[in-house]
Design a protein around this motif. Structure first.
Motif, PDB file in Angstrom:
ATOM      1  N   GLU A  88       2.092   1.698  -3.530  1.00  0.00           N
ATOM      2  CA  GLU A  88       0.985   2.174  -4.361  1.00  0.00           C
ATOM      3  C   GLU A  88       0.684   3.643  -4.097  1.00  0.00           C
ATOM      4  O   GLU A  88       0.434   4.415  -5.024  1.00  0.00           O
ATOM      5  CB  GLU A  88      -0.256   1.318  -4.132  1.00  0.00           C
TER       6      GLU A  88
ATOM      7  N   VAL B  92       0.851   6.590  -6.870  1.00  0.00           N
ATOM      8  CA  VAL B  92      -0.305   7.424  -7.200  1.00  0.00           C
ATOM      9  C   VAL B  92       0.062   8.901  -7.066  1.00  0.00           C
ATOM     10  O   VAL B  92      -0.289   9.727  -7.929  1.00  0.00           O
ATOM     11  CB  VAL B  92      -1.516   7.066  -6.307  1.00  0.00           C
TER      12      VAL B  92
ATOM     13  N   LYS C 247       7.702   0.922  -8.921  1.00  0.00           N
ATOM     14  CA  LYS C 247       6.938  -0.183  -9.512  1.00  0.00           C
ATOM     15  C   LYS C 247       7.753  -1.475  -9.467  1.00  0.00           C
ATOM     16  O   LYS C 247       7.223  -2.535  -9.125  1.00  0.00           O
ATOM     17  CB  LYS C 247       6.543   0.152 -10.950  1.00  0.00           C
TER      18      LYS C 247
ATOM     19  N   GLU D 190       5.613  -7.919  -4.042  1.00  0.00           N
ATOM     20  CA  GLU D 190       4.417  -8.745  -4.217  1.00  0.00           C
ATOM     21  C   GLU D 190       4.792 -10.187  -4.558  1.00  0.00           C
ATOM     22  O   GLU D 190       4.069 -11.121  -4.183  1.00  0.00           O
ATOM     23  CB  GLU D 190       3.505  -8.161  -5.299  1.00  0.00           C
TER      24      GLU D 190
ATOM     25  N   TYR E 154       8.918   6.625 -10.451  1.00  0.00           N
ATOM     26  CA  TYR E 154       7.737   5.771 -10.560  1.00  0.00           C
ATOM     27  C   TYR E 154       8.149   4.350 -10.960  1.00  0.00           C
ATOM     28  O   TYR E 154       7.680   3.368 -10.378  1.00  0.00           O
ATOM     29  CB  TYR E 154       6.748   6.353 -11.581  1.00  0.00           C
TER      30      TYR E 154
ATOM     31  N   LYS F 108       7.789  -2.676  -5.909  1.00  0.00           N
ATOM     32  CA  LYS F 108       6.454  -3.183  -5.541  1.00  0.00           C
ATOM     33  C   LYS F 108       6.227  -4.564  -6.151  1.00  0.00           C
ATOM     34  O   LYS F 108       5.761  -5.484  -5.468  1.00  0.00           O
ATOM     35  CB  LYS F 108       5.370  -2.218  -6.009  1.00  0.00           C
TER      36      LYS F 108
ATOM     37  N   MET G  36       0.829  -1.208   0.000  1.00  0.00           N
ATOM     38  CA  MET G  36       0.000   0.000   0.000  1.00  0.00           C
ATOM     39  C   MET G  36       0.868   1.264   0.000  1.00  0.00           C
ATOM     40  O   MET G  36       0.505   2.267  -0.630  1.00  0.00           O
ATOM     41  CB  MET G  36      -0.959  -0.010   1.183  1.00  0.00           C
TER      42      MET G  36
END
Length: 166
Positions: A35, A39, A118, A125, A114, A121, A32
């Protein structure tokens, strides 16, 4: 009289985020954070292109805060060893690059950060903990296996096991 629709939607979104945070595992919380920073950077790119200096600065500041006070602050350098130290240096790099992007209006730097976020992230994950065994089973089977045995119904155990296998 009742306020704008936008303020209602914002309040609803805030409750959704807060509920998600309370219910999230530590692993999901890190996702989160990634993310949220992504954003904020996406918003900053759009605001930079639109010439909205104030909103751009606010979005970049939000991304820096998430990186520094969320991702970077959560590192345990004693336990994490070299990986934690490398991530700390990467987060510091990201924050300093975001400041430069803000000062010089450079969307390419925002895109660079960014993409770094990414990649991190996606890697994070990919190492998600496996779901619990009960969560992997069909709901009925998990309920049967987790239900307490009642002494009066122990004679039904052979039938119960046949039902589970079916």
């Amino acid at each position: 009289m009742f306020g704008s629709t936008n303020s209602g939607a914002n309040a609803y979104a805030k409750v959704g985020v807060e509920t998600g945070v309370v219910a999230a595992s530590p692993h999901k919380l890190v996702v989160m954070l990634f993310e949220g920073a992504m954003v904020a950077i996406s918003s900053a790119i759009q605001q930079m292109q639109a010439g909205d200096v104030k909103a751009k600065g606010k979005s970049i500041s939000k991304a820096i805060t998430i990186i520094d006070e969320g991702l970077r602050a959560s590192l345990d350098k004693k336990v994490g060893g070299e990986i934690a130290l490398n991530l700390d240096a990467l987060y510091e790099y990201m924050s300093s690059r975001l400041v430069i992007a803000n000062l010089k209006n450079q969307p390419a730097i925002l895109d660079e950060i960014y993409q770094l976020l990414k990649g991190l992230k996606d890697a994070w994950e990919s190492i998600a903990p496996a779901p619990a065994v009960a969560a992997a089973q069909p709901p009925a089977q998990a309920a049967v296996q987790s239900a307490p045995k009642m002494p009066a119904y122990d004679s039904l155990a052979p039938m119960q096991s046949r039902m589970v296998k079916a």
